[in-house]
Motif scaffolding. Structure first.
Motif, PDB file in Angstrom:
ATOM      1  N   VAL A   1      15.556  54.414  51.403  1.00  0.00           N
ATOM      2  CA  VAL A   1      16.219  53.176  51.841  1.00  0.00           C
ATOM      3  C   VAL A   1      17.421  52.964  50.934  1.00  0.00           C
ATOM      4  CG1 VAL A   1      14.196  52.050  52.842  1.00  0.00           C
ATOM      5  CG2 VAL A   1      14.618  51.846  50.387  1.00  0.00           C
ATOM      6  N   GLY A   2      18.212  51.935  51.200  1.00  0.00           N
ATOM      7  CA  GLY A   2      19.403  51.774  50.362  1.00  0.00           C
ATOM      8  C   GLY A   2      19.936  50.355  50.336  1.00  0.00           C
ATOM      9  N   THR A   3      20.811  50.104  49.379  1.00  0.00           N
ATOM     10  CA  THR A   3      21.572  48.858  49.293  1.00  0.00           C
ATOM     11  C   THR A   3      23.028  49.201  49.589  1.00  0.00           C
ATOM     12  OG1 THR A   3      20.121  47.987  47.557  1.00  0.00           O
ATOM     13  CG2 THR A   3      22.318  47.003  47.729  1.00  0.00           C
ATOM     14  N   ILE A   4      23.669  48.410  50.454  1.00  0.00           N
ATOM     15  CA  ILE A   4      25.079  48.658  50.776  1.00  0.00           C
ATOM     16  C   ILE A   4      25.881  47.445  50.312  1.00  0.00           C
ATOM     17  CG2 ILE A   4      26.723  49.248  52.620  1.00  0.00           C
ATOM     18  CD1 ILE A   4      24.301  50.071  54.348  1.00  0.00           C
ATOM     19  N   PHE A   5      27.038  47.673  49.692  1.00  0.00           N
ATOM     20  CA  PHE A   5      27.838  46.520  49.253  1.00  0.00           C
ATOM     21  C   PHE A   5      29.313  46.710  49.577  1.00  0.00           C
ATOM     22  CE2 PHE A   5      29.791  48.500  45.525  1.00  0.00           C
ATOM     23  CZ  PHE A   5      28.882  49.484  45.177  1.00  0.00           C
ATOM     24  N   SER A   6      29.997  45.585  49.649  1.00  0.00           N
ATOM     25  CA  SER A   6      31.390  45.558  50.061  1.00  0.00           C
ATOM     26  C   SER A   6      32.065  44.419  49.299  1.00  0.00           C
ATOM     27  CB  SER A   6      31.379  45.307  51.576  1.00  0.00           C
ATOM     28  OG  SER A   6      32.632  44.952  52.061  1.00  0.00           O
ATOM     29  N   ILE A   7      33.234  44.678  48.728  1.00  0.00           N
ATOM     30  CA  ILE A   7      33.898  43.670  47.891  1.00  0.00           C
ATOM     31  C   ILE A   7      35.318  43.428  48.397  1.00  0.00           C
ATOM     32  CG2 ILE A   7      34.668  43.112  45.535  1.00  0.00           C
ATOM     33  CD1 ILE A   7      32.480  45.017  44.489  1.00  0.00           C
ATOM     34  N   TYR A   8      35.653  42.152  48.569  1.00  0.00           N
ATOM     35  CA  TYR A   8      37.009  41.735  48.970  1.00  0.00           C
ATOM     36  C   TYR A   8      37.588  40.804  47.911  1.00  0.00           C
ATOM     37  CZ  TYR A   8      35.824  43.306  53.707  1.00  0.00           C
ATOM     38  OH  TYR A   8      35.448  44.062  54.788  1.00  0.00           O
ATOM     39  N   ARG A   9      38.887  40.793  47.799  1.00  0.00           N
ATOM     40  CA  ARG A   9      39.539  39.790  46.975  1.00  0.00           C
ATOM     41  C   ARG A   9      39.545  38.480  47.772  1.00  0.00           C
ATOM     42  NH1 ARG A   9      43.343  43.042  45.411  1.00  0.00           N
ATOM     43  NH2 ARG A   9      42.275  43.665  43.530  1.00  0.00           N
ATOM     44  N   ARG A  10      39.313  37.355  47.107  1.00  0.00           N
ATOM     45  CA  ARG A  10      39.272  36.087  47.837  1.00  0.00           C
ATOM     46  C   ARG A  10      40.639  35.778  48.444  1.00  0.00           C
ATOM     47  NH1 ARG A  10      37.904  30.979  44.319  1.00  0.00           N
ATOM     48  NH2 ARG A  10      38.233  30.026  46.362  1.00  0.00           N
ATOM     49  N   VAL A  11      40.623  35.106  49.581  1.00  0.00           N
ATOM     50  CA  VAL A  11      41.884  34.683  50.191  1.00  0.00           C
ATOM     51  C   VAL A  11      42.018  33.153  50.182  1.00  0.00           C
ATOM     52  CG1 VAL A  11      42.297  36.705  51.637  1.00  0.00           C
ATOM     53  CG2 VAL A  11      40.827  34.881  52.500  1.00  0.00           C
ATOM     54  N   SER A  12      40.888  32.455  50.043  1.00  0.00           N
ATOM     55  CA  SER A  12      40.977  30.992  49.929  1.00  0.00           C
ATOM     56  C   SER A  12      41.616  30.679  48.572  1.00  0.00           C
ATOM     57  CB  SER A  12      39.587  30.356  50.024  1.00  0.00           C
ATOM     58  OG  SER A  12      38.769  30.850  48.979  1.00  0.00           O
TER      59      SER A  12
END
Ligand code: AHM
Ligand code: MG
Length: 348
Positions: free
Chosen positions: A129-140
């Motif tokens: 099984v796995g953990t998936i992650f995704s990171i964005y810079r905030r826009v607010s």
């Protein structure tokens, strides 16, 4: 015994030192995720022994059965990320709404999205099984993060990765500077570099799809899969079939060995089964950084502008030529309405 190893910390800081303006925040965020991964890996290893397997008796927002380890993984990710001052908002496949950071914590500049334990139906049979992650810079612009910070197209990701809890625990990530893989050495508790700069083969050995859905696919998808069977040798050489039913494990095998993973729309899942934000977009970022590609069959995944937190999408991902073959076949045989909210589509 080998004494010269590259830990994930050393590797990330060396990469970061190339950028004089870097503040170290993204690096620290990746260490936070690596810490969460170690805690989740330890829990998964103990699971069979301490008998915490099985349903927790609560459904998640998609109405699917939630396993106890799903809850533990979700809480671990939140605990490791929420108090750091690096994050403004989080979002999880296991929760309906955005997850605000606590009121007494300063909001950071990143939004983090995750699928805490993907493929959890495999837990009971001790498969990966796995953990998936995704990171964005905030826009607010101020305060705590908002839904606007997480509803961004995948092409704006600043980092993405996954952790695979298999025969060993691996962490694979990209910050847009190639894809790098680390294996957890349980004796010292460190992720050690094992796969620098992963490049996926242009043509894969494997195709991975749940073929029990064959009768529910449209004709064009059936035709593409027949190509992988070897029924259309002038267009496509036949491939070997491999399917676990755990995206992280299926994707990882194909990333390293070459192959294409597909979860197309079918009559049961008319918009596909996988989630754009927690599964398709992060994996698409990794695939492209490894010189593979990812589409919803026709359109580039990273160009899709999400309109809902739990939006689903068809997914075709992996070796570039194989993904291109599927798109060519679908284009030739079907005129499919383009999903709404798609940015200008890149030519495959
Ligand atoms: P999950 O997020 O509820 O665990 O579901 C996602 C999983 C993926 O890991 C995998 O690719 C897919 O569901 C398998 O679905 P199926 O069992 O229909 O083949
Ligand atoms: Mg999932």
């Amino acid at each position: 015994m080998q004494t010269s190893v590259t830990t994930i910390e050393k590797f990330i800081s060396e990469q970061e030192n190339r950028y004089p303006d870097a503040t170290g925040e993204l690096s620290n965020l990746l260490y936070d995720i690596a810490l969460a991964a170690k805690i989740i890996a330890a829990a998964i290893r103990r699971a069979g022994l301490v008998n915490i397997l099985g349903s927790a008796g609560s459904g998640n927002v998609q109405g699917e059965e939630q396993q106890k380890l799903d809850i533990l993984a979700n809480e671990t990710m939140k605990n490791c990320l929420s108090h750091t001052g690096r994050v403004c908002v989080m979002c999880s496949e296991e929760e309906e709404d955005i997850i605000p950071i606590p009121a007494n914590v300063d909001a950071g500049k990143y939004a983090v999205l995750f699928d805490p334990l993907d493929g959890s139906s495999n837990i009971d049979v001790n498969s990966a099984v796995g953990t998936i992650f995704s990171i964005y810079r905030r826009v607010s612009l101020e305060g705590r993060g908002t839904v606007e910070d997480v509803l961004q197209p995948g092409c704006r990701q600043v980092a993405a990765g996954y952790v695979m809890y298999g025969s060993s625990t691996m962490l694979i990530y990209t910050t847009g500077q190639g894809v790098h893989g680390f294996t957890l050495d349980p004796t010292i508790g460190e992720f050690l570099l094992c796969h620098p700069r992963i490049i996926t083969p242009r043509v894969g050995r494997y195709y991975s799809i749940n073929e029990s859905n064959f009768g529910r696919w449209d004709k064009a998808v059936q035709q593409a899969v027949r190509g992988f069977h070897g029924d259309r040798p002038l267009e496509m050489a036949g491939k070997n079939s491999r399917y676990i039913g755990s995206l992280v494990a299926d994707f990882h095998r194909n990333l390293i060995a070459g192959g294409v993973f597909m979860y197309p729309a079918d009559t049961k899942n008319p918009r596909g089964k996988l989630r754009l934000l927690y599964e398709a977009a992060p994996m698409a970022f990794i695939a492209e950084q490894a010189q593979g590609s990812a589409t919803d069959g026709l359109n580039r995944i990273l160009d899709i502008v999400p309109t809902a937190l739990h939006q689903r999408t068809p997914l075709v991902i992996g070796s570039r030529e194989d993904v291109g073959y599927v798109a060519d076949t679908l284009r030739r045989l079907q005129v499919s309405p383009r999903p709404t909210g798609t940015l200008e589509t890149s030519v495959l």
